[in-house]
Design an enzyme around this catalytic site. Structure first.
Site, PDB file in Angstrom:
ATOM      1  NE  ARG A  51      19.289  34.308 -68.029  1.00  0.00           N
ATOM      2  CZ  ARG A  51      18.952  34.104 -69.270  1.00  0.00           C
ATOM      3  NH1 ARG A  51      19.783  33.485 -70.096  1.00  0.00           N
ATOM      4  NH2 ARG A  51      17.795  34.495 -69.748  1.00  0.00           N
ATOM      5  N   GLY A  52      17.323  31.420 -67.263  1.00  0.00           N
ATOM      6  CA  GLY A  52      16.508  31.009 -68.407  1.00  0.00           C
ATOM      7  C   GLY A  52      15.839  29.691 -68.045  1.00  0.00           C
ATOM      8  NE  ARG A  92      15.465  33.077 -60.770  1.00  0.00           N
ATOM      9  CZ  ARG A  92      15.683  33.630 -61.975  1.00  0.00           C
ATOM     10  NH1 ARG A  92      16.634  33.163 -62.755  1.00  0.00           N
ATOM     11  NH2 ARG A  92      14.951  34.639 -62.404  1.00  0.00           N
ATOM     12  CD  GLN A 196      18.099  39.046 -67.560  1.00  0.00           C
ATOM     13  OE1 GLN A 196      17.817  40.233 -67.714  1.00  0.00           O
ATOM     14  NE2 GLN A 196      17.606  38.326 -66.573  1.00  0.00           N
ATOM     15  CG  ASP A 237      10.663  32.579 -67.139  1.00  0.00           C
ATOM     16  OD1 ASP A 237      10.587  33.518 -67.953  1.00  0.00           O
ATOM     17  OD2 ASP A 237      11.734  32.144 -66.693  1.00  0.00           O
TER      18      ASP A 237
HETATM   19  O1  MRU Z   1      15.399  35.812 -64.899  1.00  0.00           O
HETATM   20  P1  MRU Z   1      15.822  34.999 -66.087  1.00  0.00           P
HETATM   21  O2  MRU Z   1      16.991  35.562 -66.814  1.00  0.00           O
HETATM   22  O3  MRU Z   1      15.983  33.540 -65.736  1.00  0.00           O
HETATM   23  O4  MRU Z   1      14.573  35.113 -67.061  1.00  0.00           O
HETATM   24  C1  MRU Z   1      14.627  34.533 -68.342  1.00  0.00           C
HETATM   25  C2  MRU Z   1      13.414  34.767 -69.142  1.00  0.00           C
HETATM   26  O5  MRU Z   1      12.484  35.436 -68.742  1.00  0.00           O
HETATM   27  C3  MRU Z   1      13.357  34.052 -70.453  1.00  0.00           C
HETATM   28  O6  MRU Z   1      12.707  34.832 -71.415  1.00  0.00           O
HETATM   29  C4  MRU Z   1      12.562  32.768 -70.232  1.00  0.00           C
HETATM   30  O7  MRU Z   1      13.161  32.008 -69.216  1.00  0.00           O
HETATM   31  C5  MRU Z   1      12.476  31.956 -71.427  1.00  0.00           C
HETATM   32  S1  MRU Z   1      13.996  31.151 -71.724  1.00  0.00           S
HETATM   33  C6  MRU Z   1      13.991  30.186 -73.081  1.00  0.00           C
END
Ligand code: MRU
Length: 355
Positions: A51-52, A92, A196, A237
């Protein structure tokens, strides 16, 4: 970055297998898992094994290489590739890096003879992953200029190296500053519902020797009011053409608090997170996830077993939007690989090339 003093990337391709750090098990277990086919890679993205936004992008790119490797020769090849790409694309909805990555790898092999497609796709996906590492390291260098020895930085969710191929976005400046000998203390919002911040941000900072306190999500206001936060940096994102930035749910509130208390609030993101086709934040699709994430909490018992416990009253409903949008007006600057830019339409158009 380092895990037990060994350097790792978050995601890579080995032969035809996508290898990933299983982020659902951290911080309790460090495990590398292999996804042998593109359907498994799509599942890994959907179920947040990876994720991220930038890490999702790289996993999607490698997943599309798998699609090309698996595709039959002759009739049916194009339809197989289209269906595989569509499956990855549907995993996603908010992370712009996924769509950037799929478009980039697809452009690299489209129109080539079938026999050349897999090599072209692989080379492009590898280049994308290497670019991500370079971009994030540059974000680290630019962002580190904002950090003074002894500063306390607040961040939300995980925008560290686990959220990218390496280095991270919001945390890259911390790593660069730390390697330059500055002591930066991090406050990591726990980031319900998936935590997270508590699980991943705290773990990866500790691996790099950075001190960190985990905060309950609603503690930031008090600490900001007391003058205990010098700067806020989060990831994103997707960033719209006008500088509005979508990030993990709860980011918007932190930006409002930072504005109220005169604390600089920065977004750190590579150019691959910008979506110039989104005129503003209202056009960014916001992922809504299942009610279980809100109704339950997950963790490890003292006996070392993973357990899920119900925390919400039986019969209650739940809302679970995974992201919110911070308006550009609340953002002090966006730290990109090209430097720190103001969150304005002009600056973004000048800095970020349309693919
Ligand atoms: O739902 P996730 O864990 O994928 O969300 C991650 C985030 O919101 C991060 O802050 C974002 O992806 C930036 S990652 C460098």
């Amino acid at each position: 970055m380092l895990v037990n003093n060994q350097p790792y990337r978050t995601v890579w391709l080995e032969g035809s297998t996508v290898r990933l750090i299983d982020q659902r098990l951290l911080p309790h277990r460090f495990e590398i898992v292999g996804m042998p086919r593109h359907e498994e890679t799509a599942r890994a993205i959907r179920e947040m094994i990876v994720r991220g936004a930038p890490a999702i992008g790289a996993a999607g790119a490698f997943g599309l290489v798998q699609v090309v490797l698996e595709a039959p020769d002759g009739p049916g090849r194009d339809a197989y590739i289209d269906a595989g790409e569509a499956l990855l694309r549907a995993t996603r909805p908010t992370a712009q890096n996924l769509f950037y990555a799929l478009d980039r790898v697809r452009r690299a092999f489209d129109g080539l003879p079938a026999a050349q497609q897999a090599d072209a796709a692989r080379a492009e996906a590898e280049a994308l992953a290497d670019d991500d590492v370079r971009q994030n390291e540059a974000i680290g260098r630019h962002g580190a200029a904002l950090l003074r020895d002894g500063d306390t930085l607040l961040t939300h969710c995980n925008a560290g190296w686990l959220a990218t191929v390496d280095w991270g976005t919001a945390l890259a400046p911390v790593y660069v500053a730390r390697r330059a000998g500055r002591r930066i203390h991090v406050l990591a919002d726990e980031t319900r519902p998936r935590c997270q911040g508590a699980n991943l941000t705290a773990w990866e900072l500790l691996q790099e020797g950075v001190t960190v306190d985990v905060l309950a999500d609603n503690a930031a206001g008090l600490l900001m009011r007391r003058g205990e936060v010098n700067i806020v940096i989060t990831g994103a994102d997707r960033i719209a053409a006008n500088g509005d930035a979508a990030n993990k749910i709860g980011t918007y509130e932190k930006a409002l608090l930072a504005r109220e208390h005169g604390i600089p609030f920065y977004i750190a993101a590579p150019s691959t997170t910008f979506d110039l086709n989104c005129p503003d934040g209202d056009a960014i699709p916001i992922e809504e996830r299942g009610a279980d994430e809100v109704h339950y909490a997950w963790g490890w018992t003292d006996e070392g077993k993973m357990a899920r416990v119900r925390i919400a009253a039986p019969g209650a409903g739940a809302r679970n939007p995974a992201f919110d949008v911070t308006p550009a007006a609340l953002i002090t600057g966006i730290i990109t690989e090209h430097g720190i830019i103001p969150p304005t339409r002009d600056a973004i158009a000048r800095t970020i090339a349309k693919p």
